[in-house]
Design an enzyme around this catalytic site. Structure first.
Site, mmCIF file in Angstrom:
data_model
loop_
_atom_site.group_PDB
_atom_site.id
_atom_site.type_symbol
_atom_site.label_atom_id
_atom_site.label_comp_id
_atom_site.label_asym_id
_atom_site.label_seq_id
_atom_site.Cartn_x
_atom_site.Cartn_y
_atom_site.Cartn_z
ATOM 1 C CE LYS A 22 -1.718 1.992 3.835
ATOM 2 N NZ LYS A 22 -1.360 3.287 3.951
ATOM 3 C CG ASN A 23 2.205 2.767 3.479
ATOM 4 O OD1 ASN A 23 1.122 2.981 3.333
ATOM 5 N ND2 ASN A 23 2.593 2.502 4.679
ATOM 6 N NE ARG A 92 -2.521 12.144 6.792
ATOM 7 C CZ ARG A 92 -1.947 13.415 6.872
ATOM 8 N NH1 ARG A 92 -2.592 14.273 7.279
ATOM 9 N NH2 ARG A 92 -0.608 13.443 6.530
ATOM 10 C CB CYS A 116 -6.024 10.731 10.209
ATOM 11 S SG CYS A 116 -4.909 9.589 10.126
ATOM 12 N NE ARG A 121 -0.579 10.473 9.501
ATOM 13 C CZ ARG A 121 -0.882 9.495 8.593
ATOM 14 N NH1 ARG A 121 -1.952 8.869 8.810
ATOM 15 N NH2 ARG A 121 -0.094 9.280 7.639
ATOM 16 N N PRO A 122 0.600 17.008 10.741
ATOM 17 C CG PRO A 122 2.236 18.242 11.861
ATOM 18 C CD PRO A 122 1.239 16.902 12.036
ATOM 19 C CB ILE A 123 1.325 18.761 5.627
ATOM 20 C CG1 ILE A 123 0.355 20.141 5.338
ATOM 21 C CG2 ILE A 123 0.527 17.572 5.245
ATOM 22 C CD1 ILE A 123 -0.639 19.967 4.116
ATOM 23 C CG ASP A 124 5.204 21.151 9.970
ATOM 24 O OD1 ASP A 124 4.566 20.077 9.850
ATOM 25 O OD2 ASP A 124 6.293 21.161 10.454
ATOM 26 C CG LEU A 125 8.271 18.384 8.559
ATOM 27 C CD1 LEU A 125 9.023 16.998 8.604
ATOM 28 C CD2 LEU A 125 9.133 19.315 8.891
ATOM 29 C CG ASP A 306 2.920 2.004 9.304
ATOM 30 O OD1 ASP A 306 3.118 2.086 8.079
ATOM 31 O OD2 ASP A 306 2.623 2.699 10.025
ATOM 32 C CB ILE A 328 6.547 7.537 14.559
ATOM 33 C CG1 ILE A 328 7.690 6.669 14.267
ATOM 34 C CG2 ILE A 328 6.174 8.179 13.097
ATOM 35 C CD1 ILE A 328 9.002 7.389 14.106
ATOM 36 N NE ARG A 398 -6.954 4.303 4.902
ATOM 37 C CZ ARG A 398 -6.277 4.791 5.856
ATOM 38 N NH1 ARG A 398 -6.733 4.941 7.161
ATOM 39 N NH2 ARG A 398 -5.249 5.063 5.518
HETATM 40 C C1 EPZ Z 1 3.823 7.246 5.992
HETATM 41 O O1 EPZ Z 1 3.049 8.255 6.368
HETATM 42 C C2 EPZ Z 1 3.019 6.023 5.822
HETATM 43 N N1 EPZ Z 1 1.971 6.433 5.023
HETATM 44 C C3 EPZ Z 1 2.376 5.641 7.212
HETATM 45 O O2 EPZ Z 1 1.765 4.482 7.324
HETATM 46 C C4 EPZ Z 1 3.784 5.398 7.985
HETATM 47 O O3 EPZ Z 1 3.261 5.403 9.620
HETATM 48 C C5 EPZ Z 1 4.646 6.644 8.005
HETATM 49 O O4 EPZ Z 1 4.955 7.059 6.703
HETATM 50 C C6 EPZ Z 1 5.995 6.473 8.874
HETATM 51 O O5 EPZ Z 1 6.536 5.508 8.508
HETATM 52 C C7 EPZ Z 1 1.904 6.304 3.596
HETATM 53 O O6 EPZ Z 1 3.045 5.937 3.015
HETATM 54 C C8 EPZ Z 1 0.839 6.313 2.885
HETATM 55 P P1 EPZ Z 1 5.662 10.945 8.178
HETATM 56 P P2 EPZ Z 1 3.648 9.911 6.437
HETATM 57 O O7 EPZ Z 1 5.485 11.980 7.127
HETATM 58 O O8 EPZ Z 1 4.258 10.056 5.237
HETATM 59 C C9 EPZ Z 1 4.905 13.991 11.457
HETATM 60 C C10 EPZ Z 1 -0.134 3.055 7.584
HETATM 61 O O9 EPZ Z 1 -0.522 2.622 8.594
HETATM 62 N N2 EPZ Z 1 5.254 15.291 10.378
HETATM 63 O O10 EPZ Z 1 6.984 9.972 8.054
HETATM 64 O O11 EPZ Z 1 2.372 10.949 6.506
HETATM 65 C C11 EPZ Z 1 3.947 13.273 11.648
HETATM 66 O O12 EPZ Z 1 2.915 13.991 12.169
HETATM 67 C C12 EPZ Z 1 0.355 4.640 7.524
HETATM 68 O O13 EPZ Z 1 0.197 2.253 6.360
HETATM 69 C C13 EPZ Z 1 5.066 16.567 10.865
HETATM 70 O O14 EPZ Z 1 5.116 16.827 11.876
HETATM 71 O O15 EPZ Z 1 4.534 9.874 7.672
HETATM 72 C C14 EPZ Z 1 4.410 12.003 12.170
HETATM 73 O O16 EPZ Z 1 4.427 12.147 13.729
HETATM 74 C C15 EPZ Z 1 0.163 5.134 8.811
HETATM 75 N N3 EPZ Z 1 5.013 17.547 9.786
HETATM 76 C C16 EPZ Z 1 5.779 11.913 11.516
HETATM 77 O O17 EPZ Z 1 6.125 12.995 11.187
HETATM 78 C C17 EPZ Z 1 5.138 17.128 8.393
HETATM 79 O O18 EPZ Z 1 4.929 17.642 7.408
HETATM 80 C C18 EPZ Z 1 5.906 10.954 10.711
HETATM 81 O O19 EPZ Z 1 5.312 11.210 9.546
HETATM 82 C C19 EPZ Z 1 4.924 15.727 8.012
HETATM 83 C C20 EPZ Z 1 4.958 14.731 9.111
#
Ligand code: EPZ
Length: 418
Positions: A22-23, A92, A116, A121-125, A306, A328, A398
């Site tokens: 999926k990912n 998401r 969610c 899960r902010p998207i600031d980065l 995960d 995480i 999902r």
């Molecule tokens: C991906 O999510 C995966 N989803 C997640 O799998 C997985 O848990 C995660 O990576 C970590 O490995 C997909 O690939 C579709 P991150 P992503 O950005 O990209 C914080 C599942 O069950 N953050 O690495 O959203 C965030 O809040 C899903 O299959 C910011 O603060 O993960 C989190 O605490 C769940 N600002 C941490 O970083 C940002 O702009 C990791 O998030 C982005 C992230």
């Protein structure tokens, strides 16, 4: 509301072929709107998240659909660059269309995906990185209006956290940016290298994917390619946990130890035997699991967040105490309240869960709090005494293809009900 009804106590044995990732597939589907022409993604899993991504591609003007075990996308006529709220909310990770839309059209409009089940899960980065590449971003009524009238320009970007999604967005946006992009503190998950390999097959010039520093030299345009989606390492871990808690003996066809490296030692600590052969990875469980002592989730190559819930279930029936530290996401222990209804002895405090193994769980009616919490509750039902009803299994749909069918083929007594 759809549910699973599980009669516990049946030992799992036999062999399964693990689904496509999926990912892995979701960023590849986003990349389809960046490349011009036809792309075929083989071994693309039948998941509702994949359906949601195909719906977005179709809305953007691509011809997209399933053809056997592949999803084929022709983005030649793609013309839209905004994603409506209804489609954004379906999945998401739709934020990973941002980089591809900016790379293709120089514009993108999408709703800031709400927090969610597992955290804010902010998207600031993501947004900081897009700005570094020359994107202007304004917010109007919950919608992000992104544009780069002068085109994307390569930049040196340092992520304060190795975000998987932000890394994917940078790769997608930098491929056709003018000049070179250097991404520092990039995520190292296998899905990043898979995305880079696909983009390079389409004509991109990406080096270092899978390491912390990635370099992208911008090219004029990308053309479509064929790619086989890798097997899902997270789903594989769930099936391993199902074997582990049922004294099982299961062969995961197509899986290798390398693909599961971060979880091998924790599984072995529980007394499971892992054996690699030419057909795949075999897991043979002990009569009763031992405690893995402790696991802390970390960015790859650390223990994957995960797989945290799978290990929470294993700890709940192991001999001894297991400690899980979730580094995480800030809200990923919701499944533990449901496990407690089944007789688990779990205390959580912030990011720490302390689990005292009990001899056996008992069946109960439980509710999936999120995707991986839901699949972990199914694993718990497989070993609980009596019948367990897991509600809210739309979350599980999902990320797990034919989850009940795969488990039943291994000897589980599980049916899908309403
Ligand atoms: C991906 O999510 C995966 N989803 C997640 O799998 C997985 O848990 C995660 O990576 C970590 O490995 C997909 O690939 C579709 P991150 P992503 O950005 O990209 C914080 C599942 O069950 N953050 O690495 O959203 C965030 O809040 C899903 O299959 C910011 O603060 O993960 C989190 O605490 C769940 N600002 C941490 O970083 C940002 O702009 C990791 O998030 C982005 C992230």
């Amino acid at each position: 509301m759809a549910c699973y009804i599980i009669e516990g106590g049946n030992r799992l044995s036999g062999e399964i072929t693990v689904q496509g990732s999926k990912n892995g597939s979701l960023p590849l589907l986003s990349a389809c709107v960046l490349v011009r022409g036809e792309t075929a993604l083989k071994n693309c899993p039948r998941l509702t998240d994949v359906d949601a991504a195909v719906n977005i591609l179709t809305y953007l003007g691509c011809k997209a659909g399933r053809c056997g075990d592949s999803v084929v996308v022709d983005s030649t006529d793609a013309c839209e660059c905004d994603i409506p709220d209804s489609l954004m909310q379906e999945m998401r990770s739709s934020v990973v269309f941002l980089g591809a839309l900016l790379g293709r059209f120089g514009r993108a409009e999408l709703s800031s995906p709400g927090g969610c089940e597992i955290g804010l899960r902010p998207i600031d980065l993501h947004l900081e990185a897009m700005r570094a590449l020359g994107t202007k971003i304004t917010e109007e009524g919950g919608r992000l209006i992104c544009s780069c009238p002068d085109g994307l320009k390569g930049a040196r970007i340092t992520l304060s956290f190795p975000s998987v999604g932000a890394t994917e967005n940078v790769l997608l946006a930098a491929c056709t940016a003018k000049g070179e992009t250097v991404l520092i503190n990039a995520a190292r998950e296998p899905e990043i290298k898979e995305l880079a390999d696909f983009l390079n097959a389409c004509g991109a010039k990406i080096k270092g994917a899978g390491e912390s520093i990635i370099t992208v030299e911008g090219v004029k345009a990308l053309c479509g390619a064929e790619h086989t989606v890798s097997r899902d390492r997270i789903a594989a871990c769930t099936f391993m946990a199902a074997a582990a808690v049922t004294k099982g003996d299961v062969l995961l066809c197509g899986m290798t130890q390398d693909m599961l490296m971060p979880v091998l030692e924790p599984f072995e600590k529980t007394g499971c035997k892992l054996m690699q052969d030419t057909r795949g990875l075999r897991i043979k469980a002990p009569e009763r699991l031992l405690s893995f002592s402790s696991v802390r989730t970390m960015p790859y190559p650390g223990f994957p967040t995960d797989s945290q819930a799978d290990f929470g279930v294993m700890a709940s029936v192991a001999h001894g105490t297991g400690v899980i530290i979730e580094n995480i996401f800030e809200n990923r222990f919701k499944y533990t309240a449901e496990l407690t209804k089944m007789g688990a002895d779990i205390r959580t405090e912030g990011r720490v869960a302390v689990i005292q193994g009990v001899k056996a769980l008992h069946g109960a009616q439980v509710f999936s709090p999120d995707l991986r919490g839901g699949s972990a509750l199914v694993v718990a039902g497989l070993c609980a005494k009596g019948v367990t009803r897991v509600n809210g299994i739309h979350y599980i749909d999902r990320g797990y293809e034919n989850f009940d069918g795969q488990l039943a083929a291994l000897g589980a007594k599980i049916i899908r009900g309403e």
